[in-house]
Motif scaffolding. Sequence first.
Motif, mmCIF file in Angstrom:
data_model
loop_
_atom_site.group_PDB
_atom_site.id
_atom_site.type_symbol
_atom_site.label_atom_id
_atom_site.label_comp_id
_atom_site.label_asym_id
_atom_site.label_seq_id
_atom_site.Cartn_x
_atom_site.Cartn_y
_atom_site.Cartn_z
ATOM 1 N N THR A 197 0.821 -1.214 0.000
ATOM 2 C CA THR A 197 0.000 0.000 0.000
ATOM 3 C C THR A 197 0.857 1.268 0.000
ATOM 4 O O THR A 197 0.323 2.367 0.070
ATOM 5 C CB THR A 197 -0.957 0.022 1.213
ATOM 6 N N THR A 198 2.154 1.096 -0.122
ATOM 7 C CA THR A 198 3.036 2.262 -0.191
ATOM 8 C C THR A 198 2.874 2.986 -1.531
ATOM 9 O O THR A 198 2.504 2.379 -2.524
ATOM 10 C CB THR A 198 4.505 1.829 -0.004
ATOM 11 N N THR A 199 3.165 4.291 -1.522
ATOM 12 C CA THR A 199 3.128 5.029 -2.789
ATOM 13 C C THR A 199 4.535 5.442 -3.232
ATOM 14 O O THR A 199 4.696 6.218 -4.164
ATOM 15 C CB THR A 199 2.240 6.281 -2.670
ATOM 16 N N THR A 200 5.559 4.934 -2.525
ATOM 17 C CA THR A 200 6.947 5.205 -2.922
ATOM 18 C C THR A 200 7.685 3.869 -3.063
ATOM 19 O O THR A 200 7.076 2.817 -2.924
ATOM 20 C CB THR A 200 7.680 6.057 -1.874
ATOM 21 N N VAL B 238 -2.677 -0.003 -6.647
ATOM 22 C CA VAL B 238 -1.488 -0.542 -5.974
ATOM 23 C C VAL B 238 -0.204 -0.418 -6.786
ATOM 24 O O VAL B 238 0.851 -0.121 -6.232
ATOM 25 C CB VAL B 238 -1.737 -2.007 -5.542
ATOM 26 N N THR B 239 -0.276 -0.639 -8.096
ATOM 27 C CA THR B 239 0.970 -0.666 -8.877
ATOM 28 C C THR B 239 1.180 0.593 -9.730
ATOM 29 O O THR B 239 2.044 0.613 -10.593
ATOM 30 C CB THR B 239 1.014 -1.908 -9.796
ATOM 31 N N SER B 240 0.367 1.626 -9.474
ATOM 32 C CA SER B 240 0.500 2.823 -10.313
ATOM 33 C C SER B 240 1.108 4.066 -9.654
ATOM 34 O O SER B 240 1.604 4.925 -10.383
ATOM 35 C CB SER B 240 -0.881 3.205 -10.876
ATOM 36 N N PRO B 241 1.112 4.211 -8.320
ATOM 37 C CA PRO B 241 1.532 5.523 -7.777
ATOM 38 C C PRO B 241 2.949 5.920 -8.174
ATOM 39 O O PRO B 241 3.180 7.077 -8.549
ATOM 40 C CB PRO B 241 1.419 5.356 -6.259
ATOM 41 N N GLN B 242 3.886 4.961 -8.131
ATOM 42 C CA GLN B 242 5.275 5.298 -8.447
ATOM 43 C C GLN B 242 5.427 5.617 -9.929
ATOM 44 O O GLN B 242 6.333 6.370 -10.316
ATOM 45 C CB GLN B 242 6.207 4.144 -8.040
ATOM 46 N N ALA B 243 4.553 5.049 -10.777
ATOM 47 C CA ALA B 243 4.607 5.342 -12.214
ATOM 48 C C ALA B 243 4.145 6.779 -12.479
ATOM 49 O O ALA B 243 4.764 7.508 -13.260
ATOM 50 C CB ALA B 243 3.742 4.352 -12.989
ATOM 51 N N PHE B 244 3.064 7.179 -11.819
ATOM 52 C CA PHE B 244 2.616 8.574 -11.969
ATOM 53 C C PHE B 244 3.682 9.538 -11.420
ATOM 54 O O PHE B 244 3.904 10.606 -11.996
ATOM 55 C CB PHE B 244 1.274 8.786 -11.255
ATOM 56 N N SER B 245 4.330 9.148 -10.318
ATOM 57 C CA SER B 245 5.402 10.003 -9.773
ATOM 58 C C SER B 245 6.519 10.189 -10.784
ATOM 59 O O SER B 245 7.083 11.277 -10.923
ATOM 60 C CB SER B 245 5.994 9.387 -8.497
ATOM 61 N N GLU B 246 6.838 9.085 -11.496
ATOM 62 C CA GLU B 246 7.899 9.138 -12.507
ATOM 63 C C GLU B 246 7.513 10.110 -13.632
ATOM 64 O O GLU B 246 8.330 10.917 -14.071
ATOM 65 C CB GLU B 246 8.121 7.723 -13.060
#
Lengths: 197, 468
Positions: free
Chosen positions: A34-37, B39-47
């Motif tokens: 559930t992490t966003t980093t 779950v698998t998208s936040p780091q992609a949007f950050s990129e």
Amino acid sequence: MSNQEPINTFSSRIAVLPEANIDTDQIIPARFLTTTTKAGLGDVAFNDWRYNADGSKKADFILNTIDASEHRVLVGGDNFGCGSSREHAPWALTDFGFKAVISTNIADIFKSNSLKNGLLPIVVTPEIHEKLLKNPQQRVTIDLEANSLTLEDGTVFTFAIEAFARQCLLEGVDAMGWILNRLPSIESYEQKTGKAA
Amino acid sequence: MSSTPKSLFEKVWERHIVEDESADRPAVLYIDLHLVHEVTSPQAFSELEARGLKVRRPDRTFATLDHSIPTLGPDAEGNRPYFTPQAKAQVETLERNTAAHGVKLFGWGSENRGVVHVIGPEMGLTQPGYTVVCGDSHTSTHGAFGCIAFGIGTSEVGHVLATQCLAQRKPKTMRITVNGELKPGVSGKDVALAIIQRLGFGGGTGYALEYTGPVIEALDMEGRMTVCNLSIEAGARCGMIAPDQKTVEWLRGRAYVPADYDAAAAEWLKLKTDDGAVFDDEIVIDGSVIEPMATWGTTPDQGGAISKGVPVASNENEVKALNYMGLHGGDSRSVAKVDVVFIGSCTNGRLADLRAAADILRGRKVAEGVRMLVVPGSEQVRIDAVAEGLDKVFTDAGAEWRLPGCSMCIAMNGDFVAPGQLAVSTSNRNFEGRQGPGSRTVLASPATAAASAIAGHVVDPRDYLQSA
């Protein structure tokens, strides 16, 4: 801009997890996704093998017995990294300190994810694997320029690695930047196929 | 036009080549449909944000909430019972990212929210001949519609968001032909588990699978989705089935299908493997001997016919697996008591799956001490099931009826199996701890799961079939 430091040659002691079919739920259980980093996931790498229910460390589990800065190569049993597509698995392993994973078979998506994070997936023959398992304290040398894995007994194994991924690792090529440079071809494909927005 | 016979996979692959592969460069593959979850998208949007990029084709990108969301409803103040504040923050991150990039989110309040691999086909977003990707390994599900559909990591989610393309090497191809006719009471899930047992866990690594033969043709679309869904459990990159009239009728009238449907359908029906096409590998399975299956170990290939009981371990892996599962080789499947039954997931959370379970449970009770959870795969599945009264069948039997989500399949939303408990689950993975730390999972079909809930142990569902 690069996603990771270039890899060329390094020597390291190995850490051995001989079990076959080590899946991504073992490498990092889903409840930690559930992490966003990407930061800090090394702390929960192999969480359920590594810690007791009360949070104390299992003294005999390999990751609790090694110095992560000395053991940069993880040797797993057959079909390592099977299961989900979570990139959190290589994030957790690299954050712990690993730079390479060795097995007789490495799952497709895990392999692809590893290559994008400076974690070198090396598939070896059962004979080489057995030599690694027989001497789990050994130091190996990995030379990506030569595609070679050298065991402590001097055995040299030449491993296969997809050419572009290898170049990315050697030169620290930024995969996102590379595909962004394909945009003229992409736009022309979209025009040609009627897929333009 | 070349006269070389081609496989379905090759035909769809070639249509999506933006740049050919060479010895030192992978192909650039165009992606028609990109599905996104929290779950698998936040780091992609950050990129993307770090590089000042926007989602290039928001019209080909669709998002939903499924993995980490609670399956219980909100309280009187409208607060949803998230398992952790981090899970809530992750959902809010996707809400923010999709809004910022103009991506359609089927979120809270949408009648189309649901498990990503249920809603794609349900809305007709998934169409024959497409390439479909998602940051989820069970993306192979969409192959049931003649798509090349595969799971990707978060870096690649970023690549697709930014360019609508992926750098890919063409996988090897394998044809799996399932001959004969299934016995009554045998489902797509049993076929899939039999295929995985035959291929071995990891036996499909490096391959794109095509499923064909009379058994596959006879399956309904839901059964085909179940088979393709489990391709990854043999390690395969993807699995696909040629579109036929059943595919065309199933998709007809769905929200996102082409306006000139019959013209599109005529093209879809041309997508099939040519006679004489060569595969890197072929296997043939006799479907007429497949029986209701259940796993007994900790990988999806460690399973067998329920009637055959728990096998005696033949190697160290099997010893370890049986030990973890608390099962004994040679025992009947009736020995081990079941604690939890889960019906749902991208594998078996569709209306046809809920009907199969309800048909067995109707007028019966879940055994004393068994907790049963039924989680529809999407809001549409939930609405349709309620309209048919299936929710009532489940709750009358003593099961819990929840809101759509991945729930106990991946056990990251608070729906856990407790340590040491044995669960019969219609999901896709029986790995150690998959359904919660120390959980033990038996994979089976919806009918088997329902029958096992009544019996309190794993049973062959054919003994529980009721005439309609």
